[in-house]
Motif scaffolding. Structure first.
Motif, mmCIF file in Angstrom:
data_model
loop_
_atom_site.group_PDB
_atom_site.id
_atom_site.type_symbol
_atom_site.label_atom_id
_atom_site.label_comp_id
_atom_site.label_asym_id
_atom_site.label_seq_id
_atom_site.Cartn_x
_atom_site.Cartn_y
_atom_site.Cartn_z
ATOM 1 N N HIS A 31 0.835 -1.209 0.000
ATOM 2 C CA HIS A 31 0.000 0.000 0.000
ATOM 3 C C HIS A 31 0.868 1.257 0.000
ATOM 4 O O HIS A 31 0.685 2.155 -0.826
ATOM 5 C CB HIS A 31 -0.920 -0.003 1.226
ATOM 6 C CG HIS A 31 -1.595 1.319 1.450
ATOM 7 N ND1 HIS A 31 -1.053 2.290 2.275
ATOM 8 C CD2 HIS A 31 -2.738 1.838 0.946
ATOM 9 C CE1 HIS A 31 -1.845 3.345 2.273
ATOM 10 N NE2 HIS A 31 -2.879 3.094 1.477
ATOM 11 N N VAL A 35 1.169 4.174 -2.928
ATOM 12 C CA VAL A 35 0.809 5.575 -2.664
ATOM 13 C C VAL A 35 2.021 6.489 -2.864
ATOM 14 O O VAL A 35 1.888 7.585 -3.414
ATOM 15 C CB VAL A 35 0.208 5.713 -1.241
ATOM 16 C CG1 VAL A 35 0.026 7.179 -0.856
ATOM 17 C CG2 VAL A 35 -1.113 4.971 -1.154
ATOM 18 N N ASP A 41 -5.000 6.531 -2.427
ATOM 19 C CA ASP A 41 -4.986 5.617 -1.274
ATOM 20 C C ASP A 41 -5.754 4.327 -1.543
ATOM 21 O O ASP A 41 -5.286 3.246 -1.214
ATOM 22 C CB ASP A 41 -5.564 6.347 -0.058
ATOM 23 C CG ASP A 41 -5.350 5.571 1.228
ATOM 24 O OD1 ASP A 41 -4.192 5.210 1.517
ATOM 25 O OD2 ASP A 41 -6.357 5.319 1.927
#
Length: 180
Positions: A31, A35, A41
């Motif tokens: 993640h 990002v 997100d």
């Protein structure tokens, strides 16, 4: 029996704890890397879910294919690819040092080790079914059976036309092969 169940329960518990921790670390690293490279997100979480759950699914798929005797080559290559993708994200998010990379790689390596252990273990096979009769009956002496009285048997209609099996008639050509 109780000891085996307890050991099995402890193994499952360890598998769940390590898998959850490794998954959480891997999800977070994938993640954060997504990002950090300009994605929103929600795409970061989507990438994390895709990478990590594909690795889990592919491991389960390999096990299912092995049970049915299907080839696992492509699925195995995909499992390695997704595991390496997860490992790369963890290492990329680490402090740029040898120890930083090693420490960041631990969750993926632990997960890979668990997948290897789980996939290489043989599935439990059910015990062989018991015969319907007790073993002693199988080895008893056969009982004599009185023969039935002879009954007159009429030959089939084809027997009147065809010669008996094995008799060669020299005036007829012999056919070898399948007659259609």
């Amino acid at each position: 029996m109780i000891r085996e169940r307890a050991e099995s329960g402890v193994r499952v518990l360890i598998l769940l704890v390590v898998g959850t921790m490794a998954g959480a670390a891997a999800f977070t690293h994938v993640h954060d890397l997504t990002v950090a490279h300009g994605q929103p997100d929600w795409i970061g979480w989507a990438n994390a879910v895709a990478v990590e759950l594909m690795a889990i699914y592919l491991g389960l798929e390999i096990r299912a294919r092995r049970r049915t005797g299907c080839p696992v080559g492509l699925v195995g290559v995909l499992l390695i690819a997704f595991a390496l993708l997860s490992l790369a994200a963890q290492v990329a998010e680490a402090e740029p040092s040898v120890w930083g990379w090693i420490v960041a790689a631990v969750p993926s390596l632990a997960f890979l080790a668990l997948v290897k252990v789980v996939l290489s273990s043989e599935p439990a096979t059910p015990p062989a079914s018991e015969p319907d009769q007790p073993q002693g009956d199988w080895y008893d002496e056969p009982q004599p059976v009185e023969p039935a009285p002879p009954t007159p048997v009429m030959p089939p209609a084809s027997a009147a036309v065809l010669p008996p099996v094995g008799v060669v008639q020299h005036n007829r050509p012999q056919v070898v092969g399948i007659i259609r």
